[in-house]
Motif scaffolding. Structure first.
Motif, PDB file in Angstrom:
ATOM      1  N   PRO A  47     -27.797  30.726 -89.878  1.00  0.00           N
ATOM      2  CA  PRO A  47     -26.629  30.468 -90.715  1.00  0.00           C
ATOM      3  C   PRO A  47     -26.897  29.462 -91.836  1.00  0.00           C
ATOM      4  O   PRO A  47     -26.311  29.569 -92.917  1.00  0.00           O
ATOM      5  CB  PRO A  47     -25.592  29.913 -89.745  1.00  0.00           C
ATOM      6  CG  PRO A  47     -26.018  30.388 -88.416  1.00  0.00           C
ATOM      7  CD  PRO A  47     -27.517  30.476 -88.472  1.00  0.00           C
ATOM      8  N   LEU A  48     -27.774  28.481 -91.594  1.00  0.00           N
ATOM      9  CA  LEU A  48     -28.122  27.545 -92.666  1.00  0.00           C
ATOM     10  C   LEU A  48     -28.765  28.294 -93.833  1.00  0.00           C
ATOM     11  O   LEU A  48     -28.402  28.084 -94.998  1.00  0.00           O
ATOM     12  CB  LEU A  48     -29.075  26.463 -92.152  1.00  0.00           C
ATOM     13  CG  LEU A  48     -28.479  25.392 -91.259  1.00  0.00           C
ATOM     14  CD1 LEU A  48     -29.577  24.542 -90.626  1.00  0.00           C
ATOM     15  CD2 LEU A  48     -27.525  24.513 -92.032  1.00  0.00           C
ATOM     16  N   TYR A  51     -26.142  30.433 -95.581  1.00  0.00           N
ATOM     17  CA  TYR A  51     -25.254  29.625 -96.424  1.00  0.00           C
ATOM     18  C   TYR A  51     -25.914  29.342 -97.765  1.00  0.00           C
ATOM     19  O   TYR A  51     -25.305  29.519 -98.828  1.00  0.00           O
ATOM     20  CB  TYR A  51     -24.908  28.319 -95.711  1.00  0.00           C
ATOM     21  CG  TYR A  51     -23.880  27.476 -96.421  1.00  0.00           C
ATOM     22  CD1 TYR A  51     -22.526  27.677 -96.199  1.00  0.00           C
ATOM     23  CD2 TYR A  51     -24.256  26.486 -97.318  1.00  0.00           C
ATOM     24  CE1 TYR A  51     -21.567  26.904 -96.845  1.00  0.00           C
ATOM     25  CE2 TYR A  51     -23.308  25.713 -97.964  1.00  0.00           C
ATOM     26  CZ  TYR A  51     -21.973  25.922 -97.727  1.00  0.00           C
ATOM     27  OH  TYR A  51     -21.036  25.161 -98.369  1.00  0.00           O
ATOM     28  N   SER A  54     -26.243  32.662 -99.758  1.00  0.00           N
ATOM     29  CA  SER A  54     -24.974  33.208-100.232  1.00  0.00           C
ATOM     30  C   SER A  54     -24.354  32.349-101.327  1.00  0.00           C
ATOM     31  O   SER A  54     -23.640  32.855-102.181  1.00  0.00           O
ATOM     32  CB  SER A  54     -23.985  33.380 -99.071  1.00  0.00           C
ATOM     33  OG  SER A  54     -23.596  32.121 -98.550  1.00  0.00           O
ATOM     34  N   ARG A  55     -24.630  31.048-101.314  1.00  0.00           N
ATOM     35  CA  ARG A  55     -24.079  30.154-102.346  1.00  0.00           C
ATOM     36  C   ARG A  55     -25.011  30.027-103.546  1.00  0.00           C
ATOM     37  O   ARG A  55     -24.589  29.706-104.628  1.00  0.00           O
ATOM     38  CB  ARG A  55     -23.823  28.751-101.776  1.00  0.00           C
ATOM     39  CG  ARG A  55     -22.437  28.556-101.249  1.00  0.00           C
ATOM     40  CD  ARG A  55     -22.262  29.204 -99.950  1.00  0.00           C
ATOM     41  NE  ARG A  55     -20.939  28.964 -99.373  1.00  0.00           N
ATOM     42  CZ  ARG A  55     -20.444  29.706 -98.437  1.00  0.00           C
ATOM     43  NH1 ARG A  55     -21.145  30.706 -97.960  1.00  0.00           N
ATOM     44  NH2 ARG A  55     -19.255  29.478 -97.943  1.00  0.00           N
ATOM     45  N   ASP A  65     -19.324  34.212-102.873  1.00  0.00           N
ATOM     46  CA  ASP A  65     -19.455  32.786-102.590  1.00  0.00           C
ATOM     47  C   ASP A  65     -20.492  32.075-103.454  1.00  0.00           C
ATOM     48  O   ASP A  65     -20.762  30.887-103.232  1.00  0.00           O
ATOM     49  CB  ASP A  65     -19.801  32.572-101.112  1.00  0.00           C
ATOM     50  CG  ASP A  65     -18.593  32.749-100.211  1.00  0.00           C
ATOM     51  OD1 ASP A  65     -17.493  32.387-100.638  1.00  0.00           O
ATOM     52  OD2 ASP A  65     -18.769  33.240 -99.083  1.00  0.00           O
ATOM     53  N   TRP A  69     -20.171  25.783-103.011  1.00  0.00           N
ATOM     54  CA  TRP A  69     -20.895  24.898-102.100  1.00  0.00           C
ATOM     55  C   TRP A  69     -19.985  23.987-101.290  1.00  0.00           C
ATOM     56  O   TRP A  69     -20.418  23.442-100.276  1.00  0.00           O
ATOM     57  CB  TRP A  69     -21.890  24.042-102.880  1.00  0.00           C
ATOM     58  CG  TRP A  69     -22.996  24.838-103.471  1.00  0.00           C
ATOM     59  CD1 TRP A  69     -23.065  25.308-104.762  1.00  0.00           C
ATOM     60  CD2 TRP A  69     -24.172  25.306-102.817  1.00  0.00           C
ATOM     61  NE1 TRP A  69     -24.224  26.023-104.930  1.00  0.00           N
ATOM     62  CE2 TRP A  69     -24.925  26.029-103.756  1.00  0.00           C
ATOM     63  CE3 TRP A  69     -24.674  25.168-101.529  1.00  0.00           C
ATOM     64  CZ2 TRP A  69     -26.155  26.627-103.451  1.00  0.00           C
ATOM     65  CZ3 TRP A  69     -25.891  25.760-101.223  1.00  0.00           C
ATOM     66  CH2 TRP A  69     -26.610  26.475-102.170  1.00  0.00           C
ATOM     67  N   GLU A  71     -16.861  24.592 -99.836  1.00  0.00           N
ATOM     68  CA  GLU A  71     -15.838  25.194 -98.989  1.00  0.00           C
ATOM     69  C   GLU A  71     -15.769  24.403 -97.681  1.00  0.00           C
ATOM     70  O   GLU A  71     -16.787  24.238 -96.995  1.00  0.00           O
ATOM     71  CB  GLU A  71     -16.160  26.659 -98.711  1.00  0.00           C
ATOM     72  CG  GLU A  71     -15.183  27.321 -97.802  1.00  0.00           C
ATOM     73  CD  GLU A  71     -15.625  28.707 -97.369  1.00  0.00           C
ATOM     74  OE1 GLU A  71     -14.785  29.412 -96.821  1.00  0.00           O
ATOM     75  OE2 GLU A  71     -16.804  29.057 -97.556  1.00  0.00           O
ATOM     76  N   GLY A  74     -17.257  25.953 -94.529  1.00  0.00           N
ATOM     77  CA  GLY A  74     -18.704  26.066 -94.680  1.00  0.00           C
ATOM     78  C   GLY A  74     -19.404  24.742 -94.439  1.00  0.00           C
ATOM     79  O   GLY A  74     -20.475  24.692 -93.826  1.00  0.00           O
ATOM     80  N   SER A  77     -19.422  24.044 -90.768  1.00  0.00           N
ATOM     81  CA  SER A  77     -20.441  24.894 -90.167  1.00  0.00           C
ATOM     82  C   SER A  77     -21.833  24.313 -90.384  1.00  0.00           C
ATOM     83  O   SER A  77     -22.659  24.284 -89.464  1.00  0.00           O
ATOM     84  CB  SER A  77     -20.357  26.301 -90.772  1.00  0.00           C
ATOM     85  OG  SER A  77     -21.379  27.119 -90.277  1.00  0.00           O
ATOM     86  N   LEU A  78     -22.106  23.824 -91.591  1.00  0.00           N
ATOM     87  CA  LEU A  78     -23.404  23.202 -91.866  1.00  0.00           C
ATOM     88  C   LEU A  78     -23.638  21.988 -90.971  1.00  0.00           C
ATOM     89  O   LEU A  78     -24.752  21.775 -90.481  1.00  0.00           O
ATOM     90  CB  LEU A  78     -23.489  22.772 -93.327  1.00  0.00           C
ATOM     91  CG  LEU A  78     -23.735  23.856 -94.357  1.00  0.00           C
ATOM     92  CD1 LEU A  78     -23.753  23.254 -95.760  1.00  0.00           C
ATOM     93  CD2 LEU A  78     -25.022  24.597 -94.088  1.00  0.00           C
ATOM     94  N   GLU A  81     -24.374  23.311 -87.393  1.00  0.00           N
ATOM     95  CA  GLU A  81     -25.700  23.939 -87.343  1.00  0.00           C
ATOM     96  C   GLU A  81     -26.802  22.899 -87.503  1.00  0.00           C
ATOM     97  O   GLU A  81     -27.841  22.972 -86.845  1.00  0.00           O
ATOM     98  CB  GLU A  81     -25.804  25.009 -88.421  1.00  0.00           C
ATOM     99  CG  GLU A  81     -24.892  26.179 -88.158  1.00  0.00           C
ATOM    100  CD  GLU A  81     -24.398  26.853 -89.428  1.00  0.00           C
ATOM    101  OE1 GLU A  81     -24.826  26.470 -90.536  1.00  0.00           O
ATOM    102  OE2 GLU A  81     -23.565  27.770 -89.306  1.00  0.00           O
TER     103      GLU A  81
END
Length: 101
Positions: A47-48, A51, A54-55, A65, A69, A71, A74, A77-78, A81
């Motif tokens: 996921p890192l 992210y 996707s950004r 997205d 950066w 959100e 998000g 989540s960072l 993770e």
């Protein structure tokens, strides 16, 4: 079932991530620490990386997205993770140093 305009592969990736996290937890509960912490690190890194991609440049068929950066969900989540990664890497390294007699 709700419809989404996100590419199908994103939904599949989330399901794979969920299954991998469950398998990592089971491995750790069973005492299989090396594969468990290795998989946990992968669960954090996936996921890192997603992210950032996707950004940053965007993903194939998904650019909604790009540049988003800050959100709030998000960022949370960072943090989670990152915490999992900071936990799993030293424990994985410790399990690799441990000798089996």
């Amino acid at each position: 079932m709700t419809a989404t305009r996100d590419p199908h592969y994103l939904g599949v990736a989330y399901h794979v991530l969920e299954i991998a996290a469950l398998v990592a937890a089971v491995l750790l509960l069973l005492g299989l620490v090396r594969p468990g912490w290795l998989l946990a690190a992968g669960v954090a890194l996936g996921p890192l990386l997603g992210y950032v991609l996707s950004r940053g440049p965007g993903l194939p068929y998904y650019s909604d997205d790009v540049g988003n950066w800050t959100e709030p969900l998000g960022l949370v989540s960072l943090a989670v993770e990152g915490a999992l990664l900071l936990l799993s890497l030293p424990l994985l390294a410790r399990s690799l140093r441990r000798r089996t007699y």
